[in-house]
Design a protein around this motif. Sequence first.
Motif, PDB file in Angstrom:
ATOM      1  N   MET A   1       0.841  -1.186   0.000  1.00 39.36           N
ATOM      2  CA  MET A   1       0.000   0.000   0.000  1.00 39.36           C
ATOM      3  C   MET A   1       0.880   1.240   0.000  1.00 39.36           C
ATOM      4  N   LYS A   2       0.605   2.147  -0.933  1.00 38.32           N
ATOM      5  CA  LYS A   2       1.379   3.383  -1.006  1.00 38.32           C
ATOM      6  C   LYS A   2       0.928   4.339   0.088  1.00 38.32           C
ATOM      7  N   GLY A   3       1.865   5.169   0.527  1.00 43.94           N
ATOM      8  CA  GLY A   3       1.592   6.147   1.562  1.00 43.94           C
ATOM      9  C   GLY A   3       2.153   7.502   1.193  1.00 43.94           C
ATOM     10  N   LEU A   4       2.104   8.417   2.133  1.00 44.48           N
ATOM     11  CA  LEU A   4       2.519   9.795   1.911  1.00 44.48           C
ATOM     12  C   LEU A   4       3.948   9.900   1.372  1.00 44.48           C
ATOM     13  N   ALA A   5       4.824   9.007   1.787  1.00 46.18           N
ATOM     14  CA  ALA A   5       6.213   9.034   1.309  1.00 46.18           C
ATOM     15  C   ALA A   5       6.313   8.759  -0.194  1.00 46.18           C
ATOM     16  N   ASP A   6       5.262   8.180  -0.786  1.00 42.14           N
ATOM     17  CA  ASP A   6       5.252   7.874  -2.216  1.00 42.14           C
ATOM     18  C   ASP A   6       4.740   9.027  -3.075  1.00 42.14           C
ATOM     19  N   LEU A   7       4.217  10.066  -2.444  1.00 39.05           N
ATOM     20  CA  LEU A   7       3.668  11.206  -3.167  1.00 39.05           C
ATOM     21  C   LEU A   7       4.793  11.962  -3.881  1.00 39.05           C
ATOM     22  N   LEU A   8       4.641  12.193  -5.181  1.00 37.80           N
ATOM     23  CA  LEU A   8       5.642  12.953  -5.932  1.00 37.80           C
ATOM     24  C   LEU A   8       5.518  14.424  -5.565  1.00 37.80           C
ATOM     25  N   LEU A   9       6.647  15.082  -5.342  1.00 37.23           N
ATOM     26  CA  LEU A   9       6.667  16.481  -4.942  1.00 37.23           C
ATOM     27  C   LEU A   9       7.124  17.381  -6.074  1.00 37.23           C
ATOM     28  N   LEU A  10       6.752  18.643  -5.971  1.00 41.45           N
ATOM     29  CA  LEU A  10       7.106  19.649  -6.959  1.00 41.45           C
ATOM     30  C   LEU A  10       8.567  19.501  -7.358  1.00 41.45           C
ATOM     31  N   GLY A  11       8.831  19.466  -8.650  1.00 42.41           N
ATOM     32  CA  GLY A  11      10.185  19.295  -9.170  1.00 42.41           C
ATOM     33  C   GLY A  11      10.452  17.899  -9.688  1.00 42.41           C
ATOM     34  N   ASP A  12       9.648  16.920  -9.260  1.00 43.50           N
ATOM     35  CA  ASP A  12       9.824  15.560  -9.783  1.00 43.50           C
ATOM     36  C   ASP A  12       9.437  15.567 -11.262  1.00 43.50           C
ATOM     37  N   PRO A  13      10.325  15.131 -12.146  1.00 39.60           N
ATOM     38  CA  PRO A  13      10.041  15.216 -13.590  1.00 39.60           C
ATOM     39  C   PRO A  13       8.816  14.428 -14.030  1.00 39.60           C
ATOM     40  N   ARG A  14       8.428  13.411 -13.280  1.00 40.75           N
ATOM     41  CA  ARG A  14       7.244  12.632 -13.670  1.00 40.75           C
ATOM     42  C   ARG A  14       5.970  13.455 -13.603  1.00 40.75           C
ATOM     43  N   LEU A  15       5.950  14.496 -12.764  1.00 46.56           N
ATOM     44  CA  LEU A  15       4.756  15.342 -12.670  1.00 46.56           C
ATOM     45  C   LEU A  15       4.496  16.137 -13.947  1.00 46.56           C
ATOM     46  N   TYR A  16       5.481  16.210 -14.824  1.00 46.86           N
ATOM     47  CA  TYR A  16       5.350  16.987 -16.053  1.00 46.86           C
ATOM     48  C   TYR A  16       5.113  16.101 -17.280  1.00 46.86           C
ATOM     49  N   ALA A  35      -7.098   2.289  -4.207  1.00 47.20           N
ATOM     50  CA  ALA A  35      -6.820   2.109  -2.775  1.00 47.20           C
ATOM     51  C   ALA A  35      -5.589   2.922  -2.364  1.00 47.20           C
ATOM     52  N   ASP A  36      -4.555   2.912  -3.196  1.00 42.48           N
ATOM     53  CA  ASP A  36      -3.359   3.705  -2.912  1.00 42.48           C
ATOM     54  C   ASP A  36      -3.685   5.205  -2.922  1.00 42.48           C
ATOM     55  N   LEU A  37      -4.441   5.657  -3.924  1.00 43.38           N
ATOM     56  CA  LEU A  37      -4.816   7.071  -4.020  1.00 43.38           C
ATOM     57  C   LEU A  37      -5.638   7.485  -2.799  1.00 43.38           C
ATOM     58  N   HIS A  38      -6.583   6.641  -2.414  1.00 45.50           N
ATOM     59  CA  HIS A  38      -7.415   6.937  -1.250  1.00 45.50           C
ATOM     60  C   HIS A  38      -6.553   7.036   0.008  1.00 45.50           C
ATOM     61  N   ASN A  39      -5.648   6.101   0.188  1.00 47.51           N
ATOM     62  CA  ASN A  39      -4.797   6.088   1.370  1.00 47.51           C
ATOM     63  C   ASN A  39      -3.951   7.362   1.474  1.00 47.51           C
ATOM     64  N   VAL A  40      -3.340   7.753   0.375  1.00 49.64           N
ATOM     65  CA  VAL A  40      -2.500   8.954   0.397  1.00 49.64           C
ATOM     66  C   VAL A  40      -3.355  10.197   0.633  1.00 49.64           C
ATOM     67  N   MET A  41      -4.535  10.257   0.008  1.00 43.52           N
ATOM     68  CA  MET A  41      -5.401  11.415   0.220  1.00 43.52           C
ATOM     69  C   MET A  41      -5.820  11.516   1.692  1.00 43.52           C
ATOM     70  N   GLU A  42      -6.115  10.401   2.325  1.00 44.01           N
ATOM     71  CA  GLU A  42      -6.474  10.417   3.748  1.00 44.01           C
ATOM     72  C   GLU A  42      -5.293  10.879   4.604  1.00 44.01           C
ATOM     73  N   GLU A  43      -4.080  10.488   4.246  1.00 46.15           N
ATOM     74  CA  GLU A  43      -2.900  10.938   4.996  1.00 46.15           C
ATOM     75  C   GLU A  43      -2.693  12.441   4.831  1.00 46.15           C
TER      76      GLU A  43
END
Length: 166
Positions: A1-16, A35-43
């Motif tokens: 299960m993905k969590g907050l540590a898996d969230l891509l942050l500003l500057g990560d090239p994948r966001l573009y 399920a992963d998206l829901h989990n991160v959004m709740e965090e």
Amino acid sequence: MKGLADLLLLGDPRLYEICAEVEPDELPLVAGWVADLHNVMEEIRAKYNFGRAIAAPQLGIMKRLIYMNVPPPAGRGPVVFINPVLEDLSDETFELWDDCMSFPNLLVRVRRHKSLTIRYFDEHWRPQRWHLDDALSELLQHEYDHLDGILCTMRAIDDKSFRWRP
């Protein structure tokens, strides 16, 4: 299960990057992604006290998938948007301070369409249409932009349209 540590942050090239469509044979993967998206959004909600929707590329899932969870009466509760397409964007626009889970302490002043229609497949691969106004219209425009590698920082009204979250 993905969590907050898996969230891509500003500057990560994948966001573009522009995301690929979800293929019908990938439908069995969607429940896990959601399920992963829901989990991160709740965090995010627990830590920063905001978060109504999240796009798959924010977790490095480079697919055209959005998960939204806005309870009634403003929303419908959990909704999964697979391969969404925005249509009938209104000529009328409005300005707001936009936020993003990928840079949670920064607000960006942007202009969004007041209303639109979104066409998409649900989690059962059934075609759907939904007309959205105001806050939900803005929300889906923000998340849809993520699917095309566009961040709200790129839609700032001008160079003074940035501020730290109070």
